[in-house]
Design an enzyme around this catalytic site. Structure first.
Site, PDB file in Angstrom:
ATOM      1  N   GLU A 171       0.725  -1.918  -4.960  1.00 24.27           N
ATOM      2  CA  GLU A 171      -0.261  -1.795  -6.053  1.00 24.27           C
ATOM      3  C   GLU A 171      -0.364  -3.068  -6.900  1.00 24.27           C
ATOM      4  O   GLU A 171      -0.427  -3.012  -8.125  1.00 24.27           O
ATOM      5  CB  GLU A 171       0.091  -0.594  -6.947  1.00 24.27           C
ATOM      6  CG  GLU A 171       0.023   0.725  -6.209  1.00 24.27           C
ATOM      7  CD  GLU A 171       0.374   1.922  -7.081  1.00 24.27           C
ATOM      8  OE1 GLU A 171      -0.290   2.962  -6.942  1.00 24.27           O
ATOM      9  OE2 GLU A 171       1.315   1.808  -7.893  1.00 24.27           O
ATOM     10  N   GLU A 234      -1.525   6.844  -0.518  1.00 27.06           N
ATOM     11  CA  GLU A 234      -0.910   7.808  -1.426  1.00 27.06           C
ATOM     12  C   GLU A 234      -1.947   8.849  -1.824  1.00 27.06           C
ATOM     13  O   GLU A 234      -2.809   8.587  -2.659  1.00 27.06           O
ATOM     14  CB  GLU A 234      -0.370   7.115  -2.687  1.00 27.06           C
ATOM     15  CG  GLU A 234       0.835   6.238  -2.441  1.00 27.06           C
ATOM     16  CD  GLU A 234       1.437   5.710  -3.732  1.00 27.06           C
ATOM     17  OE1 GLU A 234       1.035   6.199  -4.814  1.00 27.06           O
ATOM     18  OE2 GLU A 234       2.293   4.805  -3.668  1.00 27.06           O
TER      19      GLU A 234
END
Length: 549
Positions: A171, A234
C-alpha cells in the site's frame, strides 16, 4: 478450467503464475486465485495445520501471509526464523496441504501490527525516514532481505515450491514519499533471485502512485467499485477494533453479495482476513489521523474463521459460494503428481462435503469402478453398469475410491483410456464440487504410510528354502496383495480367479511381510494352497469370436 490445486509431489518449472492477458495462467493453464490471509505469527504453531485445512475445505486454493520484520530481526543482525517464526515450515505445510502461496514480505506490512512490522530500533536514528531510500533505511532493508530471501528462495515455484507470487512492499500509494523507493524494493527482490510474478497492493486512491513497472497492480477494497481489477488482493471480510470503541462486524449476507459479484466478473480474490488470529504480546498497532487510537489485542476481524479457529456462518456461506467456482474432479492422468506426469495406476480418492442426501448419479463418468463411502462407511459401488446410489440425509463427507481396473489394450477405444472421475457426478442433478483428491498409486512409499484406507498386515514365517505357492482368497472381497513390497496383483470375489500366484524368489526364509489392501470386507486369515483355483471353465471354441475362425 479454474485451476487445479497442487498435490506437491512436484510440478513443472517452466510456467509459473503469469498475468499476460485478462486472466491468470499457472503452468500454462487458466487459473483463478481464490485466496485467504492467515498470518503464521498470529496463530499458535500447533494450530497452523488446523487453520489451513479449514481454509482448503472452504474451497480456497491460495494462502497469503505477511512477514513481520520486527519479529524476525528483533535486534540488529539477530535473526529468528525458528519455532513460532519458522516461515519455511509454514509455507512448506501449505504446500503439503495443497495450497499455493502468495508471500507479502514487506519490509512494511501494515497489518495492524506494531510500526507496520518495521523494527523499532530503526528509530534510534534521529534522521530516520522510514519507507524511503534514506541510506539508514536502505542499509537495514538490504541486510534483512539478505537473510529473508535466503530462507524463502528455495520455496519459490521455480524451485518446485508453492510460492507463485511475491508482493512488493504494501500500500505504498497511500504513503508515496519517495518515487525511488518502490523500484528499490523491487530490485531488492529480483537481485536476490526472486523470479516469480511480482504484485503491488493499494486501495483505489493509492493505485495511481503505488505501483512499480514490471509488477502487477492489485486492489484492496470492501465494496466493489468501478473498474474490473484482475485481482482483489485484500477483500476485507471484516475490520479491526480499537480500544474504547465498538466491535466491528460485516454481515455475511452483505459480504456474500460483493464476493459473488467479484467472482461473477472473473476476478481473482484474496480474503483479508480468512482467519485473523491474535496480536499476542505487545504487537498490536495503532492509528493516528489527528487522534491517536491503539488497536486491541484480538485480531478476530469478524473473519470466516473466528479468533479461536471456529467456523462461523460466514465460513459456511463462503464454502457454498466457492463450491460453484471450484474445481471439477480431475482425472487420474492429469493429477499434478509424480513430477507432473500424473498418476498411472492404482486408486484415486475423491472427497467432498455434502449437506444433504438424495440421488447420486455418476452419469457414467467413473473409470472404472468406485466404492462410495459416507463418513468412511460403504454405501455402494458405481461402475459402467451401476450409475446411481442413494445417499442418507445430513452433512457428511462423501468419498469415492476410484480404481483403474486396467486400460483397453486393443480396439478403437485406445484414445479414451483416462481413468478416475472424468466428468460431473451429480447429487439431485447438481454437480458436486470442492473435491480434495488423493493419489493412491500403491507404490511402496504409499503402502508404508499409515493413511491407507483399509490395510491388514500379516506375518508369514517360512521354514527352510521358500517354494512357489498360491494365496487363496475365496473369503476376501476385492483388493491387492503385497508380499515383501512386491505387488502380486488384484483379487476379486466375483471370480473366476480366487488366488494369487506367489513366486518363491519373492519370499525369504524366516519372516515375510504381507499387506492386504481390501476395499470393503477384511477377513482375519490368509490361506495358502499348493495348486491354483481358476474357477469355472468354458471351452474356448464356444466363445463368440471363435465362430469367425
Amino acid at each position: 478450467n479454474k485451476g487445479t490445486p497442487p498435490a506437491f509431489a512436484g510440478h513443472t518449472l517452466s510456467y509459473g503464475l503469469k498475468a499476460n492477458s485478462s486472466q491468470f495462467t499457472l503452468e500454462g493453464e487458466p487459473f483463478r486465485i481464490l485466496g485467504g490471509s492467515v498470518h503464521y505469527f498470529r496463530v499458535p504453531r500447533a494450530y497452523w495445520e488446523d487453520r489451513l485445512l479449514k481454509m482448503k475445505a472452504c474451497g480456497l486454493n491460495t494462502l497469503t501471509t505477511y512477514v513481520p520484520w520486527n519479529l524476525h530481526e528483533p535486534e540488529r543482525g539477530t535473526f529468528n526464523f525458528q519455532d513460532q517464526l519458522d516461515l519455511k515450515a509454514y509455507v512448506s505445510l501449505a504446500a503439503q496441504l495443497g495450497l499455493w502461496v502468495i508471500l507479502r514480505p514487506g519490509p512494511y506490512i501494515c497489518a495492524e501490527w506494531d510500526l507496520g512490522g518495521l523494527p523499532s530500533w530503526l528509530l534510534q536514528d534521529e534522521e530516520m525516514q522510514l519507507r524511503t531510500t534514506y541510506p539508514g533505511f536502505v542499509n537495514a532493508v538490504n541486510l534483512y532481505f539478505d537473510k529473508l530471501i535466503s530462507v524463502i528462495k528455495p520455496l519459490m515455484f521455480e524451485g518446485g515450491g508453492p510460492i507463485i507470487a511475491v508482493q512488493v512492499e504494501n500500500e505504498y500509494g497511500s504513503f508515496a514519499k519517495d518515487d525511488k523507493y518502490m523500484p528499490f524494493i523491487k530490485n531488492c527482490l529480483q537481485s536476490r533471485g526472486i523470479k516469480e510474478l511480482l504484485m503491488t497492493s493499494d486501495n483505489w486512491e493509492g493505485l495511481r502512485c503505488g505501483g512499480v513497472e514490471g509488477a502487477l497492480k492489485t486492489i484492496n477494497l470492501q465494496r466493489l467499485s468501478f473498474g474490473k481489477p484482475l485481482m482483489v488482493m485484500e477483500y476485507w471480510s471484516g475490520w479491526f477494533d480499537v480500544w474504547g470503541e465498538h466491535h466491528h462486524v460485516f454481515h455475511a449476507e452483505d459480504m456474500l453479495a460483493v464476493v459473488s459479484e467479484i467472482l461473477d466478473r472473473g476476478v481473482s480474490i484474496n480474503l483479508y482476513m480468512f482467519h485473523g488470529g491474535t496480536s499476542f504480546g505487545f504487537m498490536n498497532g495503532a492509528m493516528d489521523f489527528g487522534t491517536y487510537k491503539s488497536q486491541v489485542t484480538s485480531y478476530d476481524y469478524d473473519a470466516p474463521l473466528s479468533e479461536a479457529g471456529d467456523c462461523t456462518p460466514k465460513y459456511h456461506h463462503l464454502r457454498n459460494l466457492f463450491s460453484q467456482y471450484h474445481y471439477k474432479p480431475v482425472n487420474m492422468e492429469n493429477l499434478p503428481v509424480n513430477n507432473n506426469n500424473g498418476q498411472s495406476y492404482g486408486y484415486t480418492l475423491y472427497e467432498t462435503t455434502i449437506t444433504g442426501g438424495g440421488a447420486l448419479n455418476s452419469r457414467n463418468n467413473i473409470r472404472d469402478r468406485a466404492v462410495v463411502f459416507v463418513n468412511r462407511e460403504c454405501v455402494g459401488c458405481l461402475d459402467y453398469k451401476t450409475h446411481e446410489v442413494a445417499l442418507p440425509d445430513g452433512k457428511v463427507t462423501l468419498s469415492f475410491l476410484v480404481e483403474n481396473c486396467g486400460r483397453v489394450n486393443y480396439g478403437k477405444a485406445l484414445d479414451e483410456q483416462r481413468k478416475g472421475i472424468v466428468g460431473d457426478i451429480v447429487l439431485n442433478n447438481t454437480p458436486l464440487r470442492g473435491f480434495s483428491i488423493s493419489c493412491f498409486d500403491m507404490k511402496p512409499s504409499f503402502i508404508k504410510r499409515s493413511v491407507i484406507w483399509i490395510k491388514t498386515s500379516f506375518l508369514l514365517c517360512v521354514d527352510g528354502p521358500p517354494k512357489d505357492t498360491f494365496v487363496s482368497l475365496r473369503s476376501w472381497g476385492k483388493g491387492i496383495i503385497f508380499v515383501n513390497g512386491q505387488n502380486l496383483g488384484r483379487y476379486w470375489f466375483i471370480g473366476p480367479q480366487h488366488f494369487l500366484y506367489l513366486p518363491a524368489p519373492w519370499l525369504r526364509s524366516g519372516e515375510n511381510e504381507i499387506i492386504v489392501f481390501e476395499e470393503q470386507r477384511v477377513h482375519d486369515k490368509l490361506l495358502f494352497a499348493e495348486n491354483p483355483d481358476y474357477g469355472k471353465v468354458i471351452d474356448v471354441y464356444k466363445l463368440p469370436f471363435c465362430t469367425l475362425l
